[in-house]
Write a protein that holds these residues in place. Structure first.
Motif, PDB file in Angstrom:
ATOM      1  N   GLN A 161      22.954  35.212  92.203  1.00  0.00           N
ATOM      2  CA  GLN A 161      23.640  35.065  90.842  1.00  0.00           C
ATOM      3  C   GLN A 161      24.620  33.988  90.749  1.00  0.00           C
ATOM      4  OE1 GLN A 161      22.541  36.891  88.489  1.00  0.00           O
ATOM      5  NE2 GLN A 161      21.335  38.247  89.307  1.00  0.00           N
ATOM      6  N   GLY A 215      20.908  45.568  88.146  1.00  0.00           N
ATOM      7  CA  GLY A 215      21.759  44.201  87.878  1.00  0.00           C
ATOM      8  C   GLY A 215      22.028  43.947  86.301  1.00  0.00           C
ATOM      9  N   THR A 216      22.179  42.795  86.083  1.00  0.00           N
ATOM     10  CA  THR A 216      22.608  42.340  84.740  1.00  0.00           C
ATOM     11  C   THR A 216      21.461  42.726  83.759  1.00  0.00           C
ATOM     12  OG1 THR A 216      23.878  40.567  85.728  1.00  0.00           O
ATOM     13  CG2 THR A 216      23.621  40.412  83.480  1.00  0.00           C
ATOM     14  N   LYS A 228      22.721  40.688  78.468  1.00  0.00           N
ATOM     15  CA  LYS A 228      23.686  39.736  78.890  1.00  0.00           C
ATOM     16  C   LYS A 228      23.153  38.868  79.524  1.00  0.00           C
ATOM     17  CE  LYS A 228      26.896  43.930  79.144  1.00  0.00           C
ATOM     18  NZ  LYS A 228      27.692  44.512  80.228  1.00  0.00           N
ATOM     19  N   GLY A 264      20.553  38.891  82.029  1.00  0.00           N
ATOM     20  CA  GLY A 264      19.993  39.090  83.133  1.00  0.00           C
ATOM     21  C   GLY A 264      18.211  39.428  83.060  1.00  0.00           C
ATOM     22  N   ASN A 291      17.281  42.661  84.041  1.00  0.00           N
ATOM     23  CA  ASN A 291      17.067  44.051  83.900  1.00  0.00           C
ATOM     24  C   ASN A 291      16.654  44.597  82.562  1.00  0.00           C
ATOM     25  OD1 ASN A 291      17.589  46.754  84.112  1.00  0.00           O
ATOM     26  ND2 ASN A 291      19.650  46.743  84.832  1.00  0.00           N
ATOM     27  N   GLU A 319      23.273  48.996  85.312  1.00  0.00           N
ATOM     28  CA  GLU A 319      23.242  48.003  86.419  1.00  0.00           C
ATOM     29  C   GLU A 319      23.084  48.563  87.907  1.00  0.00           C
ATOM     30  OE1 GLU A 319      26.406  45.096  86.280  1.00  0.00           O
ATOM     31  OE2 GLU A 319      26.270  44.933  83.917  1.00  0.00           O
ATOM     32  N   GLN A 340      25.474  50.137  90.270  1.00  0.00           N
ATOM     33  CA  GLN A 340      26.105  49.227  91.482  1.00  0.00           C
ATOM     34  C   GLN A 340      25.856  49.783  92.982  1.00  0.00           C
ATOM     35  OE1 GLN A 340      28.272  46.814  90.697  1.00  0.00           O
ATOM     36  NE2 GLN A 340      27.989  46.179  92.907  1.00  0.00           N
TER      37      GLN A 340
END
Length: 537
Positions: free
Chosen positions: A155, A452-453, A457, A459, A461, A466, A468
């Protein structure tokens, strides 16, 4: 500490990169030179004599772009392999072998590549370290158009530098990312020569012959009809695959555009095509036909994916798990491919290093339990029509959920509408059958559409959550250079994804590579490599 790989055929992979080979053997598809041929000669060719210099094949649709950073689908990948070389290539069992780079030193945060001498662009420009670096800078740029950038570089920012005196290119990463070496085998990292970098618009259109670093140039194109590729007389920089590639590269490759599997099968059977990939039951028309060789490959991994954004029903793990209980993978596979697919235990296909093989992780089918949870739940499903005849796989899922009491609305749409709705009209869907191609063959590549993003935004996904805990496991894996440790970390990630039903693994989406007698092509780790098409008669 680094590890250096010498410039020999059979070079393995970077330190800690290649994980245990998991059912990922390459296959060479070839048949002896008998039966119908494509040149002016019919029947068998004399020993050592080539009876044609042309291979006639098929793409499903027009390439969306000829610029490597813009590749998006299987047809883009196919033409890209003919036109552009990469630093390295993936051989059987995911081994990394030389292409434009003859050796490399790799750490989790840096890679230094020695560029082979004597390689040239199609216009004769020498491919120096500086030429390679300028191309990779475009790919690595924060403004890069490539969705593959985070799969290759992670990233964070990346710096690319060249030392022309030493003949080396160095890629420096902002964070540990042990997928770097394998990532640099991807189509999207193809090296664009200076003529192409000067005119990005013409590069996208394929109108700059001097842009190409690979074995072929694009010499003719007719949108929606056909594309002609011509072998470069001066090309010597073939990848150093460990498996011998028998036969002669075609002087000309003619690729017509045809998405109709029945029509393509007819062309193969009547002798007007030599090689094609066929999806669906038309592949069975070649069963027992000694004039053809066939191999079924996993074109994609099919699994259930959820919109887990706030306000959507599948933000609730109990509802996701109930969907898994409502489905039967064998029945799904029958709907999707007539039972020709392989049942999967992971969202990553079995050829991906560290892919889960333990079916015990899967949530067991239990329609009664599903009904107790799903009764009355309103679900909006969007499905791509390519998953089974007229979207039969999506229809099966919808009916299984309806039988479990859900109030489900299904929209079966074309592929373009499906991808647009799922990535841009985020409030219009709750659940879908996902078809993951994972061209990079990495675990993060398989995970990237569901962690993930989010796409809104910038990304990759589609699902929106996301996640984590799984991201933390990926970050840990990217620091691990020991194969066993890395696979153990990725096993934890898959266990979380599957047990919490963020994904529901189902089956492969099979295609059949079908090749006429007298021709051949390698598939590496379940993916065809069009640059290995050969004439063997």
């Amino acid at each position: 500490m680094t590890q250096t790989f010498p410039p020999t055929a059979g070079t393995a992979a970077r330190r800690g990169r290649r994980l245990a080979p998991l059912a990922a053997a390459a296959a060479v598809i070839a048949v002896a030179a008998t039966g119908c041929t494509t040149g002016t000669t019919t029947g068998s060719a004399a020993a050592g004599q080539v009876s044609t210099d042309t291979i006639r094949t098929v793409v499903n649709a027009d390439p969306t772009s000829f610029a490597p950073v813009e590749v998006r689908n299987a047809d883009d990948y196919a033409v890209n392999r003919l036109l552009f070389s990469t630093l390295v290539r993936r051989d059987e069992n995911n081994k990394i072998v030389p292409d434009l780079a003859t050796k490399w030193d790799i750490t989790p945060t840096q890679g230094t590549f020695t560029i082979r001498s004597g390689a040239t662009c199609a216009d004769g420009t020498p491919i120096t370290a500086g030429v390679v670096a300028e191309s990779l800078k475009v790919f690595a740029s924060p403004d890069s158009k490539s969705s593959f950038r985070p799969l290759v570089l992670g990233q964070g920012p990346a710096t690319v530098t060249a030392d022309d005196a030493a003949g080396t290119v160095t890629v420096q990463l902002a964070q540990p990312w042990t997928d770097l070496l394998q990532g640099l085998s991807l189509h999207a990292t193809g090296i664009v020569c200076p003529a192409g970098l000067k005119d990005p618009k013409a590069l996208t259109a394929g109108d700059i012959p001097g842009a190409f670093s690979g074995p072929y140039t694009l010499t003719k194109k007719q949108h929606g009809v056909n594309y002609t590729f011509t072998l470069r007389d001066d090309y010597k920089a073939w990848p150093e695959y460990q498996t011998e590639i028998a036969g002669t590269p075609a002087r000309t490759i003619e690729a017509s555009v045809n998405a109709n599997a029945s029509a393509v099968s007819n062309e193969l059977l009547t002798g007007t095509k030599d090689l094609a990939t066929i999806r669906g039951k038309d592949g069975t028309r070649f069963d027992g036909n000694k004039d053809f060789s066939t191999q079924v490959i996993p074109q994609g991994s099919l699994y259930m994916m959820f919109n887990e954004r706030p306000g959507h029903p599948f933000n609730d793990p109990a509802l996701r798990q109930a969907v898994a209980q409502a489905l039967d993978a064998t029945a799904f596979n029958q709907a999707a491919s007539g039972g020709l697919g392989e049942l999967y235990s992971s969202f990553a296909h079995p050829g991906v290093p560290c892919s889960n093989k333990d079916a015990g992780l899967l949530i067991k089918s239990d329609p009664a339990a599903a009904k107790a949870t799903l009764a009355g739940v309103k679900i909006r499903m969007v499905g791509a029509q390519v998953f089974g005849p007229n979207g039969a796989a999506n229809t099966y899922v919808a009916e299984a959920l309806r039988s479990a009491g859900a109030d489900i609305e299904l929209r079966n749409v074309d592929l373009a509408t499906w991808s647009t709705d799922l990535t841009q009209k985020l409030d219009t869907w709750d659940i879908t059958v996902m078809g993951g191609i994972n061209a990079g063959g990495t675990m993060y590549g398989a995970l990237s559409t569901v962690i993930g993003t989010p796409v809104e935004k910038g990304g990759l996904n589609w699902g929106g959550l996301e996640n984590q805990p799984v991201l933390d496991l990926v970050a840990k894996a990217m620091t691990q250079t020991d194969d066993t440790e890395r696979c153990g970390t990725y096993q934890e990630a898959q266990k979380l994804m599957i047990s919490e039903a963020h994904v529901i693994p189902l089956a492969s989406l099979p295609s059949q590579v079908t090749i006429r007698s007298g021709f051949a092509m390698h598939t590496m780790n379940g993916q065809p490599d069009e640059s290995t098409m050969r004439i063997t008669k």
